[in-house]
Design a protein around this motif. Structure first.
Motif, PDB file in Angstrom:
ATOM      1  N   VAL A   1      57.433  59.201  47.038  1.00 46.16           N
ATOM      2  CA  VAL A   1      58.459  58.257  46.602  1.00 46.16           C
ATOM      3  C   VAL A   1      59.631  58.258  47.578  1.00 46.16           C
ATOM      4  CG1 VAL A   1      60.166  57.792  44.799  1.00 46.16           C
ATOM      5  CG2 VAL A   1      57.807  58.339  44.169  1.00 46.16           C
ATOM      6  N   VAL A   2      60.040  59.449  48.006  1.00 45.52           N
ATOM      7  CA  VAL A   2      61.144  59.544  48.968  1.00 45.52           C
ATOM      8  C   VAL A   2      60.748  58.873  50.284  1.00 45.52           C
ATOM      9  CG1 VAL A   2      62.508  61.147  50.377  1.00 45.52           C
ATOM     10  CG2 VAL A   2      62.184  61.591  47.941  1.00 45.52           C
ATOM     11  N   GLY A   3      59.532  59.093  50.747  1.00 48.57           N
ATOM     12  CA  GLY A   3      59.081  58.480  51.998  1.00 48.57           C
ATOM     13  C   GLY A   3      59.071  56.960  51.933  1.00 48.57           C
ATOM     14  N   ILE A   4      58.538  56.408  50.832  1.00 52.22           N
ATOM     15  CA  ILE A   4      58.511  54.951  50.677  1.00 52.22           C
ATOM     16  C   ILE A   4      59.932  54.409  50.562  1.00 52.22           C
ATOM     17  CG2 ILE A   4      57.766  53.075  49.156  1.00 52.22           C
ATOM     18  CD1 ILE A   4      55.296  54.757  48.499  1.00 52.22           C
ATOM     19  N   ALA A   5      60.796  55.142  49.839  1.00 52.99           N
ATOM     20  CA  ALA A   5      62.187  54.704  49.700  1.00 52.99           C
ATOM     21  C   ALA A   5      62.898  54.688  51.049  1.00 52.99           C
ATOM     22  CB  ALA A   5      62.924  55.619  48.716  1.00 52.99           C
ATOM     23  N   ILE A   6      62.628  55.671  51.892  1.00 48.36           N
ATOM     24  CA  ILE A   6      63.236  55.693  53.226  1.00 48.36           C
ATOM     25  C   ILE A   6      62.786  54.478  54.037  1.00 48.36           C
ATOM     26  CG2 ILE A   6      63.250  56.921  55.435  1.00 48.36           C
ATOM     27  CD1 ILE A   6      63.206  59.530  53.880  1.00 48.36           C
ATOM     28  N   GLY A   7      61.500  54.163  53.971  1.00 40.63           N
ATOM     29  CA  GLY A   7      60.999  53.005  54.700  1.00 40.63           C
ATOM     30  C   GLY A   7      61.624  51.706  54.220  1.00 40.63           C
ATOM     31  N   VAL A   8      61.728  51.551  52.898  1.00 40.56           N
ATOM     32  CA  VAL A   8      62.338  50.334  52.343  1.00 40.56           C
ATOM     33  C   VAL A   8      63.819  50.261  52.712  1.00 40.56           C
ATOM     34  CG1 VAL A   8      62.934  49.146  50.195  1.00 40.56           C
ATOM     35  CG2 VAL A   8      60.668  50.179  50.464  1.00 40.56           C
ATOM     36  N   PHE A   9      64.508  51.406  52.661  1.00 38.94           N
ATOM     37  CA  PHE A   9      65.935  51.420  53.023  1.00 38.94           C
ATOM     38  C   PHE A   9      66.132  51.025  54.484  1.00 38.94           C
ATOM     39  CE2 PHE A   9      69.531  53.809  54.838  1.00 38.94           C
ATOM     40  CZ  PHE A   9      70.571  53.238  54.110  1.00 38.94           C
ATOM     41  N   GLU A  10      65.258  51.499  55.355  1.00 41.36           N
ATOM     42  CA  GLU A  10      65.377  51.122  56.765  1.00 41.36           C
ATOM     43  C   GLU A  10      65.126  49.630  56.964  1.00 41.36           C
ATOM     44  OE1 GLU A  10      64.310  54.852  59.583  1.00 41.36           O
ATOM     45  OE2 GLU A  10      62.620  54.039  58.466  1.00 41.36           O
ATOM     46  N   LEU A  11      64.184  49.081  56.209  1.00 35.85           N
ATOM     47  CA  LEU A  11      63.951  47.630  56.298  1.00 35.85           C
ATOM     48  C   LEU A  11      65.182  46.860  55.832  1.00 35.85           C
ATOM     49  CD1 LEU A  11      60.276  47.386  54.958  1.00 35.85           C
ATOM     50  CD2 LEU A  11      61.042  47.147  57.324  1.00 35.85           C
ATOM     51  N   TRP A  12      65.802  47.326  54.749  1.00 36.45           N
ATOM     52  CA  TRP A  12      67.030  46.677  54.273  1.00 36.45           C
ATOM     53  C   TRP A  12      68.154  46.817  55.302  1.00 36.45           C
ATOM     54  CZ3 TRP A  12      71.718  49.144  53.152  1.00 36.45           C
ATOM     55  CH2 TRP A  12      72.693  48.322  52.570  1.00 36.45           C
ATOM     56  N   LEU A  13      68.194  47.973  55.973  1.00 29.87           N
ATOM     57  CA  LEU A  13      69.254  48.226  56.947  1.00 29.87           C
ATOM     58  C   LEU A  13      69.144  47.269  58.125  1.00 29.87           C
ATOM     59  CD1 LEU A  13      71.576  50.274  57.033  1.00 29.87           C
ATOM     60  CD2 LEU A  13      70.140  51.723  58.491  1.00 29.87           C
ATOM     61  N   THR A  14      67.922  46.898  58.489  1.00 27.97           N
ATOM     62  CA  THR A  14      67.760  45.977  59.620  1.00 27.97           C
ATOM     63  C   THR A  14      68.227  44.568  59.265  1.00 27.97           C
ATOM     64  OG1 THR A  14      65.484  45.486  58.930  1.00 27.97           O
ATOM     65  CG2 THR A  14      65.797  47.260  60.523  1.00 27.97           C
ATOM     66  N   GLN A  15      68.349  44.265  57.966  1.00 30.70           N
ATOM     67  CA  GLN A  15      68.791  42.937  57.547  1.00 30.70           C
ATOM     68  C   GLN A  15      70.308  42.764  57.669  1.00 30.70           C
ATOM     69  OE1 GLN A  15      65.572  41.739  57.539  1.00 30.70           O
ATOM     70  NE2 GLN A  15      66.239  40.427  55.857  1.00 30.70           N
ATOM     71  N   ARG A  16      71.009  43.876  57.705  1.00 27.85           N
ATOM     72  CA  ARG A  16      72.471  43.796  57.749  1.00 27.85           C
ATOM     73  C   ARG A  16      72.916  43.333  59.131  1.00 27.85           C
ATOM     74  NH1 ARG A  16      75.503  48.954  55.806  1.00 27.85           N
ATOM     75  NH2 ARG A  16      77.176  47.388  55.859  1.00 27.85           N
ATOM     76  N   PRO A  17      73.965  42.507  59.198  1.00 34.16           N
ATOM     77  CA  PRO A  17      74.474  42.077  60.514  1.00 34.16           C
ATOM     78  C   PRO A  17      75.058  43.247  61.277  1.00 34.16           C
ATOM     79  CG  PRO A  17      75.945  41.366  58.735  1.00 34.16           C
ATOM     80  CD  PRO A  17      74.700  41.896  58.077  1.00 34.16           C
ATOM     81  N   ARG A  18      74.740  43.316  62.547  1.00 31.52           N
ATOM     82  CA  ARG A  18      75.189  44.427  63.372  1.00 31.52           C
ATOM     83  C   ARG A  18      76.516  44.084  64.031  1.00 31.52           C
ATOM     84  NH1 ARG A  18      69.435  45.787  66.403  1.00 31.52           N
ATOM     85  NH2 ARG A  18      68.207  45.969  64.478  1.00 31.52           N
ATOM     86  N   ARG A  19      77.376  45.074  64.063  1.00 27.40           N
ATOM     87  CA  ARG A  19      78.678  44.887  64.712  1.00 27.40           C
ATOM     88  C   ARG A  19      78.508  44.875  66.219  1.00 27.40           C
ATOM     89  NH1 ARG A  19      83.133  48.946  62.890  1.00 27.40           N
ATOM     90  NH2 ARG A  19      84.215  47.616  64.393  1.00 27.40           N
ATOM     91  N   VAL A  20      79.176  43.919  66.850  1.00 27.87           N
ATOM     92  CA  VAL A  20      79.137  43.838  68.311  1.00 27.87           C
ATOM     93  C   VAL A  20      80.377  44.532  68.854  1.00 27.87           C
ATOM     94  CG1 VAL A  20      79.088  42.306  70.301  1.00 27.87           C
ATOM     95  CG2 VAL A  20      77.943  41.644  68.164  1.00 27.87           C
ATOM     96  N   PRO A  21      80.250  45.465  69.787  1.00 23.61           N
ATOM     97  CA  PRO A  21      81.409  46.165  70.325  1.00 23.61           C
ATOM     98  C   PRO A  21      82.416  45.185  70.907  1.00 23.61           C
ATOM     99  CG  PRO A  21      79.378  47.226  71.020  1.00 23.61           C
ATOM    100  CD  PRO A  21      78.995  45.948  70.363  1.00 23.61           C
ATOM    101  N   LYS A  22      83.698  45.505  70.757  1.00 20.08           N
ATOM    102  CA  LYS A  22      84.764  44.628  71.251  1.00 20.08           C
ATOM    103  C   LYS A  22      84.664  44.402  72.746  1.00 20.08           C
ATOM    104  CE  LYS A  22      88.096  45.748  67.624  1.00 20.08           C
ATOM    105  NZ  LYS A  22      89.465  46.279  67.347  1.00 20.08           N
ATOM    106  N   LEU A  23      84.320  45.423  73.479  1.00 21.84           N
ATOM    107  CA  LEU A  23      84.203  45.295  74.934  1.00 21.84           C
ATOM    108  C   LEU A  23      83.166  44.249  75.302  1.00 21.84           C
ATOM    109  CD1 LEU A  23      85.121  46.276  77.683  1.00 21.84           C
ATOM    110  CD2 LEU A  23      83.367  48.076  77.558  1.00 21.84           C
TER     111      LEU A  23
END
Length: 376
Positions: A346-368
């Motif tokens: 369950v923990v392994g599947i949850a980690i995989g799903v969380f990583e998939l959700w994390l890739t959906q979030r917009p990534r911050r672009v460095p100011k430089l």
């Protein structure tokens, strides 16, 4: 199933099969070396070695499949990212969860394979291996007899056989029995046979003689046409074989009876945990595939590869395996500990799903980087 799903699934299955063959071969060779020395050294034939090797394969395959699923998922994701195929699919509007759909299919296929192994093939192979090992251990000629050598199967016993015929006949046998104090008995025979009876193993000697040397040096010689020598003193009577917990079927483990617990000498908690672990462990393949694939989706395209994400995936897989190890050590000893068998998958599947959700979030672009873009 869409064309993309079929394409990605075919890539995953092809590499999974390749890595499985390689890892199974490595594991099998590692175990076969020791098995070969043990069996051939005990006088067994190559056929027996082949039988033992085949019976150990289901358990080896069970250990290898989750690792192969993880390596296959990582390899495919890394190659598709380096060739920008996944980047193109993401640009067309595919979300991370949509990209991972073939990985779910792949993980469930491997899980199905492991379910068959865990519930059918591994228990049956271990039971057959235990029975074959017992038969080998009770084979007197394989354990004690080697032609052309003086051997000592027990204290005070010396045995020599010139040749063991293919039919099992012992040709030109010599047996010295010094177990009685101040008396020695020498048996010689042109032929001999082993026979297993209800009273114990017997040695049937044909056309020979017995020489008894007394305490005062007197010698008596008796010739015989046939003579039976009791081997009960040389060999312990074989005990009734009891099954181990690994040989029991899953229904027996999930509903243990007092007689069954006494037979395998295990507690109810350990048997329940083993039964539920057979249900939960196959899903480790699904979690391994998800972790391997989703970890690489976290990285952007790079000419230098995604080695950082690969390292993260390996560390996460080791974390899940550590949770499984701790759950096993704790769950076998506490009441209702069988629920811990499901924690690691369950923990392994949850980690995989969380990583998939994390890739959906917009990534911050460095100011430089933003300033450089504006300046350009």
């Amino acid at each position: 199933m869409s064309r993309f799903d079929r394409y990605l699934l075919s890539q995953l299955l092809a590499l999974f099969g390749f890595f499985s063959l390689v890892l199974v071969a490595v594991y099998w060779v590692n175990r076969a070396v020791g098995l070969f020395d043990q069996l051939i050294g005990d006088g067994q034939s190559a056929v027996v070695f082949l039988q033992f090797s085949l019976l150990t394969l289901p358990n080896v395959i069970r250990l290898v499949l989750p690792i192969s699923a993880f390596i296959g998922a990582v390899y495919v994701a890394n190659r598709l990212m380096s060739e920008s195929e996944l980047v193109v699919m993401q640009a067309t509007g595919f979300s991370a969860f949509r990209l991972a759909r073939p990985v779910w299919y792949f993980g469930l296929i491997v899980t199905g394979m492991m379910l068959v192994l865990m519930h059918v093939l591994v228990p049956e192979s271990r039971s057959a291996l235990a029975e074959r090992s017992e038969a080998i251990s009770q084979n007197v000629s394989a354990r004690f007899l080697k032609d052309g050598q003086f051997i000592h199967p027990s204290d005070g016993i010396t045995l020599y056989i010139r040749e063991i015929a293919p039919t099992g006949e012992l040709l030109d046998l010599f047996l010295a029995d010094d177990r009685v104090v101040e008396q020695r008995a020498l048996y010689t025979a042109k032929k001999a046979f082993f026979a297993r009876t209800d009273a114990g193993p017997k040695l049937l000697m044909v056309d020979g003689m017995v020489q008894l040397l007394g305490p005062k040096g007197q010698l008596s010689v008796t010739r015989f046409a046939d003579f039976t020598y009791d081997l009960a003193g040389l060999m312990a009577a074989p005990a009734l074989r009891t099954r181990s917990m690994a040989e029991l079927s899953t229904p027996e483990l999930l509903a243990p009876t007092p007689a069954l617990m006494a037979e395998v000498q295990q507690t109810e908690a350990s048997m329940l945990f083993e039964g539920h672990d057979r249900i939960a462990q196959p899903f480790m393949a699904l979690s391994a595939a998800l972790i391997g694939f989703s970890s690489l989706l976290l990285g952007a395209f790079s000419r230098f590869g995604l080695w950082r994400q690969v390292g993260v995936a390996v560390l996460l897989l080791l974390l899940v395996q550590a949770i499984a190890t701790v759950s096993t050590s704790v769950g076998e000893d506490v009441p209702r500990g069988w629920m811990l068998a499901y924690v690691a998958p369950v923990v392994g599947i949850a980690i995989g799903v969380f990583e998939l959700w994390l890739t959906q979030r917009p990534r911050r672009v460095p100011k430089l980087a933003v300033l450089d873009t504006v300046a350009t």
